[in-house]
Scaffold this motif. Structure first.
Motif, PDB file in Angstrom:
ATOM      1  N   SER A  24       0.771  -1.171  -0.008  1.00 37.90           N
ATOM      2  CA  SER A  24      -0.067   0.025  -0.122  1.00 37.90           C
ATOM      3  C   SER A  24       0.841   1.455   0.097  1.00 37.90           C
ATOM      4  N   THR A  25       0.377   2.350  -0.451  1.00 37.79           N
ATOM      5  CA  THR A  25       0.903   3.671  -0.659  1.00 37.79           C
ATOM      6  C   THR A  25       0.500   4.493   0.522  1.00 37.79           C
ATOM      7  N   LEU A  26       0.863   4.175   1.685  1.00 36.66           N
ATOM      8  CA  LEU A  26       0.271   4.968   2.910  1.00 36.66           C
ATOM      9  C   LEU A  26       0.628   6.419   3.038  1.00 36.66           C
ATOM     10  N   ILE A  27      -0.434   7.199   3.103  1.00 39.04           N
ATOM     11  CA  ILE A  27      -0.421   8.658   3.163  1.00 39.04           C
ATOM     12  C   ILE A  27      -0.514   9.197   4.405  1.00 39.04           C
ATOM     13  N   HIS A  28       0.468  10.520   4.616  1.00 40.89           N
ATOM     14  CA  HIS A  28       0.450  11.159   6.137  1.00 40.89           C
ATOM     15  C   HIS A  28      -0.862  11.975   5.983  1.00 40.89           C
ATOM     16  N   GLU A  29      -1.509  12.204   7.302  1.00 44.16           N
ATOM     17  CA  GLU A  29      -2.545  13.011   7.256  1.00 44.16           C
ATOM     18  C   GLU A  29      -2.181  14.361   6.940  1.00 44.16           C
ATOM     19  N   ALA A  30      -0.975  14.765   7.273  1.00 42.70           N
ATOM     20  CA  ALA A  30      -0.709  16.259   7.122  1.00 42.70           C
ATOM     21  C   ALA A  30      -0.529  16.434   5.461  1.00 42.70           C
ATOM     22  N   ASP A  31      -0.518  15.352   4.638  1.00 43.46           N
ATOM     23  CA  ASP A  31      -0.368  15.874   3.247  1.00 43.46           C
ATOM     24  C   ASP A  31      -1.755  16.086   2.728  1.00 43.46           C
ATOM     25  N   MET A  32      -2.706  14.915   3.248  1.00 46.94           N
ATOM     26  CA  MET A  32      -4.123  15.278   2.904  1.00 46.94           C
ATOM     27  C   MET A  32      -4.896  16.574   3.505  1.00 46.94           C
ATOM     28  N   ALA A  33      -4.294  16.970   4.549  1.00 42.04           N
ATOM     29  CA  ALA A  33      -4.682  18.391   5.027  1.00 42.04           C
ATOM     30  C   ALA A  33      -4.366  19.477   4.101  1.00 42.04           C
ATOM     31  N   ALA A  34      -2.871  19.322   3.765  1.00 41.62           N
ATOM     32  CA  ALA A  34      -2.297  20.391   2.886  1.00 41.62           C
ATOM     33  C   ALA A  34      -3.199  20.378   1.659  1.00 41.62           C
ATOM     34  N   VAL A  35      -3.460  19.237   0.997  1.00 38.83           N
ATOM     35  CA  VAL A  35      -4.283  19.443  -0.136  1.00 38.83           C
ATOM     36  C   VAL A  35      -5.519  20.017   0.065  1.00 38.83           C
ATOM     37  N   ALA A  36      -6.240  19.549   1.305  1.00 38.81           N
ATOM     38  CA  ALA A  36      -7.783  20.239   1.585  1.00 38.81           C
ATOM     39  C   ALA A  36      -7.503  21.762   1.892  1.00 38.81           C
ATOM     40  N   VAL A  37      -6.244  22.011   2.493  1.00 33.57           N
ATOM     41  CA  VAL A  37      -6.398  23.574   2.786  1.00 33.57           C
ATOM     42  C   VAL A  37      -6.000  24.312   1.613  1.00 33.57           C
ATOM     43  N   THR A  38      -5.280  23.632   0.631  1.00 34.03           N
ATOM     44  CA  THR A  38      -5.246  24.284  -0.717  1.00 34.03           C
ATOM     45  C   THR A  38      -6.578  24.712  -1.498  1.00 34.03           C
ATOM     46  N   ALA A  39      -7.273  23.425  -1.439  1.00 35.77           N
ATOM     47  CA  ALA A  39      -8.504  23.501  -2.115  1.00 35.77           C
ATOM     48  C   ALA A  39      -9.385  24.778  -1.660  1.00 35.77           C
ATOM     49  N   GLY A  83     -14.655  20.977  -8.589  1.00 34.63           N
ATOM     50  CA  GLY A  83     -14.976  19.651  -9.192  1.00 34.63           C
ATOM     51  C   GLY A  83     -13.844  18.646  -9.291  1.00 34.63           C
ATOM     52  N   ALA A  84     -12.846  18.960  -8.783  1.00 32.73           N
ATOM     53  CA  ALA A  84     -11.783  17.923  -8.777  1.00 32.73           C
ATOM     54  C   ALA A  84     -11.975  16.895  -7.726  1.00 32.73           C
ATOM     55  N   LYS A  85     -11.311  15.843  -8.265  1.00 29.18           N
ATOM     56  CA  LYS A  85     -11.384  14.449  -7.481  1.00 29.18           C
ATOM     57  C   LYS A  85      -9.936  14.085  -7.550  1.00 29.18           C
ATOM     58  N   TYR A  86      -9.311  14.465  -6.332  1.00 29.15           N
ATOM     59  CA  TYR A  86      -7.712  14.141  -5.992  1.00 29.15           C
ATOM     60  C   TYR A  86      -7.554  12.521  -5.709  1.00 29.15           C
ATOM     61  N   ASP A  87      -6.862  11.969  -6.271  1.00 28.38           N
ATOM     62  CA  ASP A  87      -6.333  10.737  -6.098  1.00 28.38           C
ATOM     63  C   ASP A  87      -5.083  10.773  -5.508  1.00 28.38           C
ATOM     64  N   LEU A  88      -5.095  10.565  -3.979  1.00 23.88           N
ATOM     65  CA  LEU A  88      -4.116  10.799  -3.352  1.00 23.88           C
ATOM     66  C   LEU A  88      -3.370   9.670  -2.542  1.00 23.88           C
ATOM     67  N   THR A  89      -2.008   9.538  -2.641  1.00 25.22           N
ATOM     68  CA  THR A  89      -1.220   8.593  -2.184  1.00 25.22           C
ATOM     69  C   THR A  89      -0.167   9.222  -1.204  1.00 25.22           C
ATOM     70  N   GLY A  90       0.626   8.336  -0.588  1.00 25.00           N
ATOM     71  CA  GLY A  90       1.961   8.560   0.005  1.00 25.00           C
ATOM     72  C   GLY A  90       3.003   8.714  -0.843  1.00 25.00           C
ATOM     73  N   ALA A 113       4.951  14.314  -1.231  1.00 25.77           N
ATOM     74  CA  ALA A 113       4.362  13.697  -0.204  1.00 25.77           C
ATOM     75  C   ALA A 113       5.286  13.269   0.679  1.00 25.77           C
ATOM     76  N   ARG A 114       5.213  13.295   1.901  1.00 24.34           N
ATOM     77  CA  ARG A 114       5.986  12.839   2.802  1.00 24.34           C
ATOM     78  C   ARG A 114       6.035  11.304   2.817  1.00 24.34           C
ATOM     79  N   THR A 115       7.431  10.832   3.425  1.00 21.91           N
ATOM     80  CA  THR A 115       7.704   9.354   3.446  1.00 21.91           C
ATOM     81  C   THR A 115       6.945   8.589   4.523  1.00 21.91           C
TER      82      THR A 115
END
Ligand SMILES: NC(=O)c1ccc[n+]([C@@H]2O[C@H](COP(=O)([O-])OP(=O)(O)OC[C@H]3O[C@@H](n4cnc5c(N)ncnc54)[C@H](OP(=O)(O)O)[C@@H]3O)[C@@H](O)[C@H]2O)c1
Length: 284
Positions: free
Chosen positions: A161-176, A184-191, A265-267
């Motif tokens: 799996s391509t585990l993602i850091h919660e801070a990276d999801m939040a950074a995308v959310a805050v940008t949006a 209308g964007a559907k962002y496919d997010l991975t670590g 994305a963070r490791t």
């Protein structure tokens, strides 16, 4: 300045959304079922509320322009009422959905996220959907085993799996939430990279300075361990997802976090370092 209402503000991603909006000096209101226990940064207005009580949501939405929504409920039945209520006050919404919403699977997780997305699409909201794959935070479910003897028991160890850091999801959310061009964007997010579960356990040990190893157990035994943390239908959906991935090549990580935020994305190792205390002290 516009006010953002954050739901799930005490959770993995929502807490980071609150922190990152606050760091930018933006006004934030957080909804929590038990505000006195929310433990959010000073300056954040914490209001009581529950998604199962639409009146409490309506009250929390007063004066709000943007909303970060995550879906904590097992059923999507109230999704349209909640989406319409938000659309009655706010203009912009970022939804923490799931990559499962894009799959053609009929499991419980996919169905709920698809229904919530559809409900939001029917409103006039300017929406953006975050569709992450597995959260790095899922591995906190191993913390008690790591603290106990370093042996993590589970099924499907070789699955990637391509585990993602919660801070990276939040950074995308805050940008949006705070800039244009994401409606209308559907962002496919991975670590940053694909790792097997066996490798994830090894990285945890390396970063926290303790001996750790994976021990493969039967699906039934793994299910029992999961049931200590999550409802049966989610445990089954998770194990079914692992079963589908067994023997497959790893998915390529996406570059969406960097495309949207400008920062890669963070490791997983970075995520473990940020949560080392939760896995217990290092061996002497
Ligand atoms: N884990 C994964 O790998 C993964 C992958 C893709 C998508 N997702 C999705 O991500 C979401 C989970 O996000 P997360 O990990 O950030 O959350 P989390 O850490 O599980 O926290 C749950 C949050 O929901 C809030 N909550 C629970 N019941 C509520 C209710 N009735 N009304 C209002 N708030 C309520 C809790 O707040 P209080 O208890 O403080 O009120 C808490 O803030 C789920 O929708 C999940 O399907 C997860």
């Amino acid at each position: 300045m516009t006010m953002t209402l954050v739901l799930g503000a005490t959770g993995n991603v929502g807490r980071q959304v609150v922190v990152q909006l606050t760091e930018r000096g933006l006004p934030v209101r957080a909804l929590a079922r038990r505000p006195e226990q929310a433990n959010l940064p000073g300056g954040v207005e914490v209001v009581p509320g529950d998604l199962s009580d639409v009146d409490s949501l309506r009250a929390a939405l007063r004066g709000v322009d943007s909303v970060f929504l995550m879906w904590p409920l097992i059923s999507a039945d109230p999704a349209q009422e909640i989406a319409d209520t938000i659309a009655g006050s706010a203009r912009r919404l970022v939804l923490l959905s799931s990559a499962a919403a894009r799959s053609d699977s009929d499991d419980a997780i996919s169905q709920v996220h698809r229904s919530v997305e559809k409900a939001i699409e029917r409103t006039s909201l300017e929406w953006t959907f975050l569709q992450p794959h597995g959260f790095a935070a899922n591995t906190l479910g191993w913390a008690s085993q790591v603290r106990e003897d370093g042996v993590v028991r589970g099924a499907y160890g070789p699955v990637y799996s391509t585990l993602i850091h919660e801070a990276d999801m939040a950074a995308v959310a805050v940008t949006a939430l705070t800039s244009d061009g994401h409606v209308g964007a559907k962002y496919d997010l991975t670590g940053a990279a694909a790792l097997t579960q066996v490798e994830q356990v090894r990285v945890i040990g390396e970063v926290i300075g303790r001996q750790t190893r994976w021990e493969e157990v039967s699906r039934e035994a793994a299910r029992e361990l999961l049931l200590e943390r999550i409802p049966a239908k989610y445990a089954d959906a998770m194990l079914d997802a692992f079963a589908r991935l067994a023997g497959r090549e790893p998915d390529r990580p996406t570059t969406t976090v960097e495309d949207v935020t400008g920062v890669p994305a963070r490791t997983f190792a970075q995520w473990v370092a940020d949560h080392a205390a939760e896995f217990g002290p290092a061996e002497r």
